[in-house]
Design a protein around this motif. Structure first.
Motif, PDB file in Angstrom:
ATOM      1  N   PHE A  92       0.858  -1.192   0.000  1.00 53.01           N
ATOM      2  CA  PHE A  92       0.000   0.000   0.000  1.00 53.01           C
ATOM      3  C   PHE A  92       0.891   1.238   0.000  1.00 53.01           C
ATOM      4  CE2 PHE A  92       0.727  -1.002   4.473  1.00 53.01           C
ATOM      5  CZ  PHE A  92       1.078   0.234   5.010  1.00 53.01           C
ATOM      6  N   GLU A  93       0.427   2.294  -0.651  1.00 54.39           N
ATOM      7  CA  GLU A  93       1.147   3.569  -0.619  1.00 54.39           C
ATOM      8  C   GLU A  93       1.080   4.091   0.809  1.00 54.39           C
ATOM      9  OE1 GLU A  93       3.374   6.736  -1.715  1.00 54.39           O
ATOM     10  OE2 GLU A  93       2.865   5.085  -3.084  1.00 54.39           O
ATOM     11  N   GLN A  94       2.239   4.292   1.428  1.00 52.74           N
ATOM     12  CA  GLN A  94       2.332   4.611   2.852  1.00 52.74           C
ATOM     13  C   GLN A  94       1.364   5.725   3.271  1.00 52.74           C
ATOM     14  OE1 GLN A  94       5.125   2.760   4.433  1.00 52.74           O
ATOM     15  NE2 GLN A  94       3.697   3.038   6.097  1.00 52.74           N
ATOM     16  N   SER A  95       1.447   6.869   2.619  1.00 53.54           N
ATOM     17  CA  SER A  95       0.634   8.017   3.027  1.00 53.54           C
ATOM     18  C   SER A  95      -0.852   7.800   2.767  1.00 53.54           C
ATOM     19  CB  SER A  95       1.098   9.285   2.311  1.00 53.54           C
ATOM     20  OG  SER A  95       0.917   9.168   0.912  1.00 53.54           O
ATOM     21  N   GLU A  96      -1.173   6.982   1.778  1.00 55.94           N
ATOM     22  CA  GLU A  96      -2.576   6.798   1.401  1.00 55.94           C
ATOM     23  C   GLU A  96      -3.333   5.874   2.354  1.00 55.94           C
ATOM     24  OE1 GLU A  96      -1.688   7.684  -3.288  1.00 55.94           O
ATOM     25  OE2 GLU A  96      -2.430   5.703  -2.741  1.00 55.94           O
ATOM     26  N   LEU A  97      -2.625   5.169   3.203  1.00 57.71           N
ATOM     27  CA  LEU A  97      -3.267   4.427   4.297  1.00 57.71           C
ATOM     28  C   LEU A  97      -3.165   5.248   5.580  1.00 57.71           C
ATOM     29  CD1 LEU A  97      -3.232   0.711   5.175  1.00 57.71           C
ATOM     30  CD2 LEU A  97      -2.805   2.396   6.956  1.00 57.71           C
ATOM     31  N   ASP A 114     -19.736   2.126   8.200  1.00 53.67           N
ATOM     32  CA  ASP A 114     -20.374   3.228   7.488  1.00 53.67           C
ATOM     33  C   ASP A 114     -19.659   3.552   6.184  1.00 53.67           C
ATOM     34  OD1 ASP A 114     -22.364   3.999   9.571  1.00 53.67           O
ATOM     35  OD2 ASP A 114     -20.532   4.313  10.734  1.00 53.67           O
ATOM     36  N   ALA A 115     -18.374   3.196   6.094  1.00 56.01           N
ATOM     37  CA  ALA A 115     -17.592   3.564   4.910  1.00 56.01           C
ATOM     38  C   ALA A 115     -16.429   2.599   4.719  1.00 56.01           C
ATOM     39  CB  ALA A 115     -17.060   4.982   5.042  1.00 56.01           C
ATOM     40  N   LEU A 116     -15.981   2.532   3.468  1.00 56.83           N
ATOM     41  CA  LEU A 116     -14.843   1.707   3.069  1.00 56.83           C
ATOM     42  C   LEU A 116     -13.818   2.605   2.398  1.00 56.83           C
ATOM     43  CD1 LEU A 116     -13.552  -1.116   2.482  1.00 56.83           C
ATOM     44  CD2 LEU A 116     -14.845  -1.102   0.338  1.00 56.83           C
ATOM     45  N   VAL A 117     -12.549   2.474   2.785  1.00 50.73           N
ATOM     46  CA  VAL A 117     -11.460   3.247   2.189  1.00 50.73           C
ATOM     47  C   VAL A 117     -10.427   2.270   1.639  1.00 50.73           C
ATOM     48  CG1 VAL A 117      -9.624   4.938   2.607  1.00 50.73           C
ATOM     49  CG2 VAL A 117     -11.830   5.162   3.794  1.00 50.73           C
ATOM     50  N   ILE A 118     -10.004   2.530   0.381  1.00 50.82           N
ATOM     51  CA  ILE A 118      -9.013   1.673  -0.265  1.00 50.82           C
ATOM     52  C   ILE A 118      -7.819   2.532  -0.675  1.00 50.82           C
ATOM     53  CG2 ILE A 118      -8.590  -0.062  -2.044  1.00 50.82           C
ATOM     54  CD1 ILE A 118     -11.696  -0.209  -2.391  1.00 50.82           C
ATOM     55  N   PRO A 119      -6.665   2.346  -0.008  1.00 55.23           N
ATOM     56  CA  PRO A 119      -5.465   3.073  -0.387  1.00 55.23           C
ATOM     57  C   PRO A 119      -4.927   2.566  -1.726  1.00 55.23           C
ATOM     58  CG  PRO A 119      -5.220   2.050   1.782  1.00 55.23           C
ATOM     59  CD  PRO A 119      -6.451   1.492   1.147  1.00 55.23           C
ATOM     60  N   GLY A 120      -4.106   3.403  -2.340  1.00 52.97           N
ATOM     61  CA  GLY A 120      -3.518   3.019  -3.617  1.00 52.97           C
ATOM     62  C   GLY A 120      -2.110   2.503  -3.476  1.00 52.97           C
ATOM     63  N   GLY A 121      -1.264   3.004  -4.378  1.00 52.58           N
ATOM     64  CA  GLY A 121       0.025   2.402  -4.652  1.00 52.58           C
ATOM     65  C   GLY A 121      -0.221   1.453  -5.812  1.00 52.58           C
ATOM     66  N   GLN A 122       0.804   1.069  -6.509  1.00 55.18           N
ATOM     67  CA  GLN A 122       0.598   0.139  -7.626  1.00 55.18           C
ATOM     68  C   GLN A 122       0.359  -1.282  -7.144  1.00 55.18           C
ATOM     69  OE1 GLN A 122       4.284   1.165  -9.717  1.00 55.18           O
ATOM     70  NE2 GLN A 122       2.998   1.634 -11.480  1.00 55.18           N
ATOM     71  N   ILE A 123       1.047  -1.693  -6.118  1.00 58.25           N
ATOM     72  CA  ILE A 123       1.011  -3.097  -5.680  1.00 58.25           C
ATOM     73  C   ILE A 123      -0.306  -3.440  -4.983  1.00 58.25           C
ATOM     74  CG2 ILE A 123       2.151  -4.838  -4.250  1.00 58.25           C
ATOM     75  CD1 ILE A 123       4.751  -3.124  -4.557  1.00 58.25           C
ATOM     76  N   ASN A 124      -0.678  -2.642  -3.997  1.00 55.66           N
ATOM     77  CA  ASN A 124      -1.846  -2.923  -3.162  1.00 55.66           C
ATOM     78  C   ASN A 124      -3.125  -3.183  -3.954  1.00 55.66           C
ATOM     79  OD1 ASN A 124      -3.340  -2.925  -0.533  1.00 55.66           O
ATOM     80  ND2 ASN A 124      -4.132  -0.996  -1.329  1.00 55.66           N
ATOM     81  N   PRO A 125      -3.602  -2.246  -4.776  1.00 53.54           N
ATOM     82  CA  PRO A 125      -4.873  -2.504  -5.461  1.00 53.54           C
ATOM     83  C   PRO A 125      -4.767  -3.600  -6.519  1.00 53.54           C
ATOM     84  CG  PRO A 125      -3.996  -0.374  -6.111  1.00 53.54           C
ATOM     85  CD  PRO A 125      -3.120  -0.890  -5.010  1.00 53.54           C
ATOM     86  N   ASP A 126      -3.577  -3.783  -7.084  1.00 52.67           N
ATOM     87  CA  ASP A 126      -3.422  -4.846  -8.070  1.00 52.67           C
ATOM     88  C   ASP A 126      -3.575  -6.216  -7.415  1.00 52.67           C
ATOM     89  OD1 ASP A 126      -3.063  -5.560 -10.786  1.00 52.67           O
ATOM     90  OD2 ASP A 126      -0.954  -6.031 -10.420  1.00 52.67           O
ATOM     91  N   VAL A 132      -8.229   5.876  -3.660  1.00 46.96           N
ATOM     92  CA  VAL A 132      -7.265   6.891  -4.081  1.00 46.96           C
ATOM     93  C   VAL A 132      -6.161   6.277  -4.937  1.00 46.96           C
ATOM     94  CG1 VAL A 132      -5.942   6.675  -1.917  1.00 46.96           C
ATOM     95  CG2 VAL A 132      -5.783   8.784  -3.249  1.00 46.96           C
ATOM     96  N   CYS A 133      -5.661   7.052  -5.890  1.00 46.52           N
ATOM     97  CA  CYS A 133      -4.513   6.705  -6.719  1.00 46.52           C
ATOM     98  C   CYS A 133      -4.833   5.548  -7.673  1.00 46.52           C
ATOM     99  CB  CYS A 133      -3.313   6.413  -5.811  1.00 46.52           C
ATOM    100  SG  CYS A 133      -1.726   6.329  -6.632  1.00 46.52           S
ATOM    101  N   HIS A 134      -4.226   4.390  -7.481  1.00 47.51           N
ATOM    102  CA  HIS A 134      -4.490   3.209  -8.306  1.00 47.51           C
ATOM    103  C   HIS A 134      -5.661   2.371  -7.783  1.00 47.51           C
ATOM    104  CE1 HIS A 134      -0.379   4.189  -9.569  1.00 47.51           C
ATOM    105  NE2 HIS A 134      -0.538   3.403 -10.616  1.00 47.51           N
ATOM    106  N   SER A 165      -8.474   9.291 -10.639  1.00 50.35           N
ATOM    107  CA  SER A 165      -7.491   8.287 -10.239  1.00 50.35           C
ATOM    108  C   SER A 165      -6.118   8.796 -10.633  1.00 50.35           C
ATOM    109  CB  SER A 165      -7.763   6.965 -10.974  1.00 50.35           C
ATOM    110  OG  SER A 165      -7.552   7.138 -12.377  1.00 50.35           O
ATOM    111  N   TYR A 166      -5.109   8.012 -10.322  1.00 47.81           N
ATOM    112  CA  TYR A 166      -3.786   8.287 -10.858  1.00 47.81           C
ATOM    113  C   TYR A 166      -3.914   8.225 -12.378  1.00 47.81           C
ATOM    114  CZ  TYR A 166       1.276   8.403 -11.055  1.00 47.81           C
ATOM    115  OH  TYR A 166       2.576   8.777 -11.288  1.00 47.81           O
ATOM    116  N   HIS A 167      -3.194   9.078 -13.093  1.00 48.22           N
ATOM    117  CA  HIS A 167      -3.391   9.213 -14.544  1.00 48.22           C
ATOM    118  C   HIS A 167      -3.238   7.907 -15.314  1.00 48.22           C
ATOM    119  CE1 HIS A 167       0.927   9.132 -15.536  1.00 48.22           C
ATOM    120  NE2 HIS A 167       1.085   9.776 -14.395  1.00 48.22           N
TER     121      HIS A 167
END
Length: 186
Positions: free
Chosen positions: A17-22, A73-85, A110-112, A130-132
């Motif tokens: 996971f992207e450190q800051s995005e979690l 009440d809510a779900l949050v998914i951090p990005g980074g390339q590895i985590n969401p893949d 967020v992000c990926h 999203s990330y471009h």
């Protein structure tokens, strides 16, 4: 309608996971009074990615396959390339995202991480950012991609990158406080 200091929020992530995005959403939402849990694929702590190398670990509170969306009440998914893949190929993750969606609960990616939303089939007809490099995936899934710090469509909150995290968290809070969002089932 749920006040943020009464909200229960789930973050799902795995190694990479992207450190800051979690960390930023987790810590900011907790500072605002929300109860925030982190669920991982095996229920064990995970290691982040920061810059060009592995980062810090994050504690886990639960195993994703054992989570019931009704409890949050809510779900949050951090990005980074590895985590969401890695997350988007896990049936338990996709089923959980669909459950949150079908219950009209806030989903933030967020992000990926919009890759996970694409895989769950919930971006069609929605405004999403999203990330471009994920733009084509969003468009091919029927989403309306925008280059904005945050996009929100019926409780689905998306952001582009770590620089957008303040706007991302602010929109998550706003959407939780609005309450349930009516949308078609995934």
């Amino acid at each position: 309608m749920t006040a943020i200091d009464k909200a229960k929020i789930l973050i799902i992530a795995t190694n990479g996971f992207e450190q800051s995005e979690l960390e930023f959403p987790r810590d900011q939402l907790r500072m605002k009074g929300a109860e925030v849990h982190v669920a991982t694929l095996d229920g064990q702590r995970i290691k982040g990615w920061e810059g060009a190398d592995w980062g810090r670990e994050a504690e886990a509170d639960a195993k994703i396959s054992e989570i019931n969306s009704h409890d949050y009440d809510a779900l949050v998914i951090p990005g980074g390339q590895i985590n969401p893949d890695l997350l988007r190929v896990e049936p338990a993750v996709i089923n959980l995202v669909k459950d949150f969606h079908n219950e009209g609960k806030v989903i933030a990616a967020v992000c990926h991480a919009p890759w996970v939303l694409v895989e769950a089939g919930i971006v069609k007809g929605r405004e999403v950012t999203s990330y471009h490099s994920v733009k084509t995936d969003v468009v091919n899934a029927g989403g309306h991609w925008v280059d904005e710090p945050v996009a929100c469509d019926k409780g689905i909150v998306t952001s582009r990158k770590p620089d957008d995290l303040k706007d991302f968290v602010a929109k998550i809070v706003e959407e939780i406080e609005e309450g349930q969002h009516n949308r078609k089932a995934a």
